[in-house]
Design a protein around this motif. Structure first.
Motif, short mmCIF file in Angstrom:
data_model
loop_
_atom_site.label_atom_id
_atom_site.label_comp_id
_atom_site.label_asym_id
_atom_site.label_seq_id
_atom_site.Cartn_x
_atom_site.Cartn_y
_atom_site.Cartn_z
N PHE A 1 62.69 156.17 22.53
CA PHE A 1 63.48 156.88 21.52
C PHE A 1 62.70 158.10 21.07
O PHE A 1 61.48 158.05 20.94
N ALA B 1 60.61 151.63 22.76
CA ALA B 1 61.28 150.42 22.26
C ALA B 1 61.13 149.30 23.28
O ALA B 1 61.00 148.13 22.92
N PRO C 1 59.04 139.06 17.99
CA PRO C 1 58.90 139.50 16.60
C PRO C 1 59.85 140.65 16.29
O PRO C 1 60.36 141.32 17.19
N SER C 2 60.07 140.86 15.03
CA SER C 2 60.99 141.91 14.60
C SER C 2 60.53 143.27 15.12
O SER C 2 59.35 143.59 15.08
N GLY C 3 61.46 144.04 15.65
CA GLY C 3 61.15 145.39 16.13
C GLY C 3 60.57 145.43 17.54
O GLY C 3 60.10 146.47 17.98
N CYS C 4 60.62 144.31 18.26
CA CYS C 4 60.04 144.30 19.61
C CYS C 4 61.05 144.76 20.66
O CYS C 4 60.75 144.81 21.84
N GLY C 5 62.26 145.08 20.24
CA GLY C 5 63.23 145.63 21.19
C GLY C 5 64.29 144.66 21.66
O GLY C 5 64.95 144.89 22.67
N LYS C 6 64.52 143.58 20.92
CA LYS C 6 65.55 142.60 21.32
C LYS C 6 66.93 143.25 21.31
O LYS C 6 67.68 143.15 22.27
N SER C 7 67.26 143.90 20.19
CA SER C 7 68.58 144.53 20.11
C SER C 7 68.70 145.65 21.14
O SER C 7 69.75 145.82 21.76
N THR C 8 67.62 146.39 21.31
CA THR C 8 67.65 147.46 22.30
C THR C 8 67.97 146.88 23.68
O THR C 8 68.80 147.41 24.41
N1 LIG Z 1 68.38 154.60 17.56
C1 LIG Z 1 67.04 154.48 17.45
N2 LIG Z 1 66.28 155.57 17.25
C2 LIG Z 1 64.94 155.46 17.15
N3 LIG Z 1 64.26 154.31 17.25
C3 LIG Z 1 64.97 153.19 17.46
C4 LIG Z 1 66.38 153.21 17.57
N4 LIG Z 1 66.82 151.94 17.78
C5 LIG Z 1 65.72 151.17 17.79
N5 LIG Z 1 64.61 151.91 17.59
C6 LIG Z 1 63.23 151.41 17.58
O1 LIG Z 1 63.05 150.57 18.67
C7 LIG Z 1 62.32 149.41 18.30
C8 LIG Z 1 63.07 148.16 18.67
O2 LIG Z 1 64.20 148.01 17.82
P1 LIG Z 1 65.20 146.78 17.95
O3 LIG Z 1 65.62 146.67 19.37
O4 LIG Z 1 66.28 146.97 16.97
O5 LIG Z 1 64.26 145.57 17.55
P2 LIG Z 1 64.67 144.05 17.24
O6 LIG Z 1 66.13 143.88 17.46
O7 LIG Z 1 63.83 143.25 18.18
O8 LIG Z 1 64.27 143.77 15.84
C9 LIG Z 1 62.03 149.52 16.83
O9 LIG Z 1 60.69 149.95 16.67
C10 LIG Z 1 62.98 150.57 16.34
O10 LIG Z 1 62.39 151.31 15.32
#
Ligand SMILES: Nc1ncnc2c1ncn2[C@@H]1O[C@H](COP(=O)(O)OP(=O)(O)O)[C@@H](O)[C@H]1O
Ligand SMILES: [Mg+2]
Lengths: 342, 299
Positions: free
Chosen positions: B35, B45, B64-71
Motif C-alpha cells: 500500500f 500488507a 495478529p491484528s494488522g497482519c494482512g488477513k483482510s487484505t
Molecule cells: N487501503 C489501505 N491503505 C493503506 N494501508 C492499508 C490499507 N488496507 C490495509 N492496510 C494496511 O495493511 C495491513 C494489513 O491490514 P488488514 O489486512 O486489514 O489486517 P487484518 O485484517 O489482519 O487486521 C495493515 O497494516 C493496514 O494498515
C-alpha cells in the motif's frame, strides 16, 4: 411491609437524540403553529398591546382628517387639542394597528373573498388560476431540472470521470444567482412562461447535480463489493445496487429542491409578462390591500407545507426498509401498495 | 455417521492425507500487496504468500491484528488487486470479483431495500435465472439456515445472528466454488457466535463448498478448521504480513463443540497461541506506575 410501587420518572422533554412520545410530538407540532398565530391575534385584538395609531371614525370639525384614515396617536391628540382650542368638535377615533398588519380574521376573509371575487379587469386571472399557473411553472421547472440533474448527479457519484468532468464547472455555475439570467432567458426564450421555467431550472439544477452526486457517493461500498462477489456486473451495480440504495435519500433531496423552486418563483414570475401568485401579491400590495397580500403569502406557505407532507408520507409508504416506525395510515397504504405490485 | 468420520489418531491422519488427494480449488501464488502510505512510502500488507486449498476443505486464517488477513481475503475475492502474484480457481487465473468466490463480510452487507428472500435471490438474478427458479432456490437456502419464516422480513428487522445467516444463504445461493468469510462472527455475542459456528459446520458438512474463514479467535480457528493458515506480522526478517505456517488440525472429525474439551484441542490451541503471539513477555512487561490508592484496605 408495605411495598410502594416505584413510579417511573417522567422522561424529560429535552433528551439528546431521543424520540418524543406521539402525544408530545403532536402537541409540539400544533404549538409551533399556534405560537405565532397567538402572537398575531394578541397584537391584533388585545387593546393597547401595540396599536400605535388611531382610525378616524368621525372627523368632527377637522379638515385634515377623513373617515377611516389612520394617524399616529400623537398627531391625533395634537389635532384634537387644536380643534378644542378653536372651539370645534374633536375628532373621534379608535386605536388600531398600521395598515400593513391586518388582523387574522381580515386575512381569512380576504382569502375567501379573493377566491370568489371575479378579477377586476377582464384579462386578469382569478386567484385560483393564478395559483395553478404558479404551480405549473414550478412543476415544469422542477421536472426538467430533475430529469437532467438526477441522472447526471448519479453518474457523477458513480464514475470518478464524470465527476471530474461535470462537477468543477457546475460548482462555478451554481454561484451565479439565477435571477441574473433573467434578461438572457427573456432574450432567448421570449416573454411567456419559458424564461420563468428556465430560471427555476437554473435555480435548482446545478445544486441538484452536486447534492445527488454526494448522496450517491454515500452508498456503502460494502454493498457494492457484496454485489460484485455475487456476480453483478458494472451496469447491474448501478441499476440494482446504487439506484435502490439512494432512493430514500434522493426522495428527501428532491423534496428540498421543490422548496427551492418556490423560493425562486417570485423572481421568475416577474420576468417578462408578470403572472401567477406573485403578480396577485404585487398588485394587491400596490392597492394597499395588505389583507390580500397576507392571504397570498400564507397560501404559498400552505401549498408548500401540504405538498411536502404528502411527499414525506409517500416516502414512508414507498421505502418501508428505512426502518422508521410506521403509523397506522402508513402501514395500510403499504399493504395496498404491495397488493398493487403483485 | 457421516461417511468420512474419523476418531482415532490414525484415522485422523488418514483423513487429512486423503483431503490432499482432492483437486486443488483455490491456489495463491506469491501473493504480495503493497500500500502507498500517506507519507509517500510503501507499507507491505502481505509479502509472498502461496498456498493451495483443496475441494471441500475448511481452512481458517489466523494471525495478529494488522497482519494482512483482510487484505488476503479481499485479494482472493478479487475486491483488491495484488501488487504481485496470482490467484487460481480450479487451475485458472482469475482477475476481479466473480460468482465463483462468494464472500461473507463481518458487517453483513445485506441489501436493506430487499426482503430476506430477495436478498438471497440476488446472485441467482445476476445469473439471469427465472422468477420461479429464483424463488424456490432462495427458499431452499433459507430453509437450510433455518430462516424460511423470515422470508418477507427486511434486514433491519433481524438480529445480528439472523442477518449473518441470511448473508451466508445469499452467498451460497449463487453456488460459489469457494466461500470466503472475513471475521463473519466477530460482531456477535459469544452465545450467538457458538450457535453460528455449529450452523456453519453443519452446512459445510452437507454441501459441496470450500471455505476460507478469517478469524482472530484461536478457539474458533481450531474448532472449525481442517487446516489453519497462520499469518505473521512484520518482524525483523519479514517486511510485512507473511505466511508462518499452514498446519493440520489433528482432531476427531466431524468437529463440534465437544472438541473444545478434547485434550488434543488444548495442545493445538497452545501451539497456535505461541505462533500468533510470539512475544508474550510484552504482556508481562510492567508499566512504571506508582500506587495512587492510599486507602489501606488491600486484602
Ligand atoms: N487501503 C489501505 N491503505 C493503506 N494501508 C492499508 C490499507 N488496507 C490495509 N492496510 C494496511 O495493511 C495491513 C494489513 O491490514 P488488514 O489486512 O486489514 O489486517 P487484518 O485484517 O489482519 O487486521 C495493515 O497494516 C493496514 O494498515
Ligand atoms: Mg481484518
Amino acid at each position: 411491609m408495605a411495598l410502594t410501587a416505584a413510579r417511573r420518572p417522567r422522561s424529560p422533554w429535552f433528551a439528546v437524540r431521543r424520540d418524543l412520545s406521539g402525544g408530545r410530538t403532536t402537541f409540539l407540532t400544533v404549538l409551533s403553529f399556534l405560537v405565532p398565530l397567538g402572537l398575531w391575534c394578541a397584537i391584533s385584538y388585545v387593546p393597547g398591546l401595540w396599536q400605535p395609531q388611531m382610525r378616524v371614525t368621525s372627523a368632527g370639525g377637522s379638515e385634515t382628517f377623513d373617515l377611516g384614515m389612520r394617524v399616529p396617536k400623537a398627531q391625533f391628540a395634537e389635532e384634537n387639542a387644536d380643534l378644542v382650542a378653536a372651539g370645534k368638535a374633536p375628532a373621534v377615533g379608535e386605536p388600531c394597528n398600521p395598515v400593513f398588519l391586518p388582523a387574522p380574521h381580515e386575512v381569512g376573509k380576504a382569502m375567501y373573498k379573493a377566491f370568489v371575487t371575479p378579477p377586476k379587469s377582464k384579462g386578469d386571472k382569478w386567484l385560483h388560476e393564478a395559483l395553478l399557473h404558479s404551480i405549473s411553472i414550478i412543476a415544469w421547472g422542477f421536472g426538467i431540472a430533475a430529469l437532467i440533474g438526477v441522472p447526471l448527479g448519479i453518474a457523477c457519484g458513480v464514475w470518478a470521470a464524470s465527476s471530474r468532468l461535470v462537477e468543477p464547472v457546475v460548482d462555478f455555475l451554481r454561484y451565479m444567482p439565477p435571477p441574473t439570467f433573467g434578461a438572457l432567458a427573456l432574450a432567448i426564450l421570449g416573454i411567456n412562461d419559458e424564461p420563468k421555467v428556465a430560471i427555476i431550472v437554473i435555480g435548482i439544477l446545478f445544486n441538484m447535480i452536486l447534492v445527488v452526486a454526494n448522496t450517491t457517493r454515500q452508498v456503502d461500498r460494502g454493498l457494492l463489493e457484496a454485489a460484485s462477489t455475487l456476480g453483478a456486473r458494472d451496469r447491474q451495480l448501478v441499476t440494482r445496487v446504487v439506484v435502490p440504495a439512494i432512493l430514500p435519500t434522493l426522495w428527501n433531496d428532491l423534496r428540498i429542491f421543490i422548496g427551492v423552486g418556490w423560493t425562486y418563483l417570485t423572481v421568475a414570475e416577474m420576468v417578462g409578462a408578470s403572472s401567477g401568485i406573485s403578480l396577485f401579491i404585487n398588485q394587491q400590495g400596490k392597492y394597499r390591500n395588505y389583507d390580500n397580500v397576507f392571504a397570498g403569502i400564507i397560501l404559498i406557505g400552505m401549498i408548500g407545507l401540504v405538498t411536502d407532507q404528502i411527499l414525506a408520507f409517500l416516502g414512508r409508504v414507498l421505502f418501508p426498509w428505512t426502518g422508521a416506525e410506521p403509523g397506522p395510515l402508513t402501514s395500510a397504504c403499504r399493504r395496498l401498495f404491495r397488493r398493487g405490485k403483485s | 455417521m457421516i461417511p468420512d468420520s474419523a476418531t482415532t489418531t490414525q484415522d485422523i491422519e488418514q483423513r487429512l492425507l486423503k483431503i490432499r488427494d482432492r483437486p486443488v480449488v483455490l491456489e495463491a501464488k506469491h501473493l504480495t500487496r503493497h500500500f502507498r502510505t500517506s507519507q509517500g512510502g510503501t507499507a507491505v500488507a502481505l509479502q509472498d504468500v502461496s498456498f493451495q486449498i483443496h475441494r471441500r476443505e475448511f481452512v481458517t486464517v489466523i494471525g495478529p491484528s494488522g497482519c494482512g488477513k483482510s487484505t488476503l481475503v479481499r485479494l482472493l475475492a478479487g475486491l483488491d488487486e495484488p501488487t504481485m502474484g496470482e490467484i487460481l480457481v480450479d487451475g485458472k487465473t482469475v482477475n476481479g470479483p466473480g460468482p465463483d468466490r462468494g464472500m461473507v463480510f463481518q458487517s453483513y452487507t445485506l441489501f436493506p431495500w430487499l426482503t430476506v428472500q430477495k436478498n438471497v435471490e440476488f446472485g441467482l438474478r445476476m445469473q439471469g435465472k427465472g422468477d420461479n427458479e429464483c424463488r424456490s432456490q432462495a427458499l431452499q437456502w433459507l430453509e437450510m439456515v433455518g430462516l424460511e419464516s423470515k422470508a418477507d422480513f427486511y434486514p433491519h428487522q433481524l438480529s445480528g445472528g439472523m442477518k449473518q445467516r441470511v448473508a451466508i444463504a445469499r452467498a451460497l445461493a449463487a453456488r460459489p466454488r469457494v466461500l470466503l468469510m472475513d471475521e463473519p462472527f466477530g460482531a456477535l455475542d459469544p452465545e450467538t457466535r457458538a450457535q453460528m459456528q455449529s450452523y456453519l459446520l453443519q452446512i459445510w458438512q452437507n454441501i459441496n463448498i470450500t471455505i476460507v474463514f478469517i478469524t482472530h479467535d484461536l478457539d474458533e480457528a481450531v474448532l472449525l478448521a481442517d487446516r489453519i493458515l497462520v499469518l505473521g506480522a512484520a518482524d525483523g526478517v519479514h517486511p510485512g504480513g507473511h505466511l508462518k505456517q499452514f498446519m493440520d488440525v489433528p482432531l476427531p472429525y466431524p468437529h463440534d463443540v465437544d472438541v473444545l474439551r478434547d485434550p488434543k484441542f488444548m495442545a493445538v490451541r497452545t501451539h497456535l497461541d505461541d505462533l500468533v503471539h510470539p512475544r508474550r513477555e510484552l504482556v508481562r512487561d510492567r508499566l512504571p506506575i506508582t500506587r495512587m490508592v492510599p486507602l489501606g484496605d488491600d486484602v
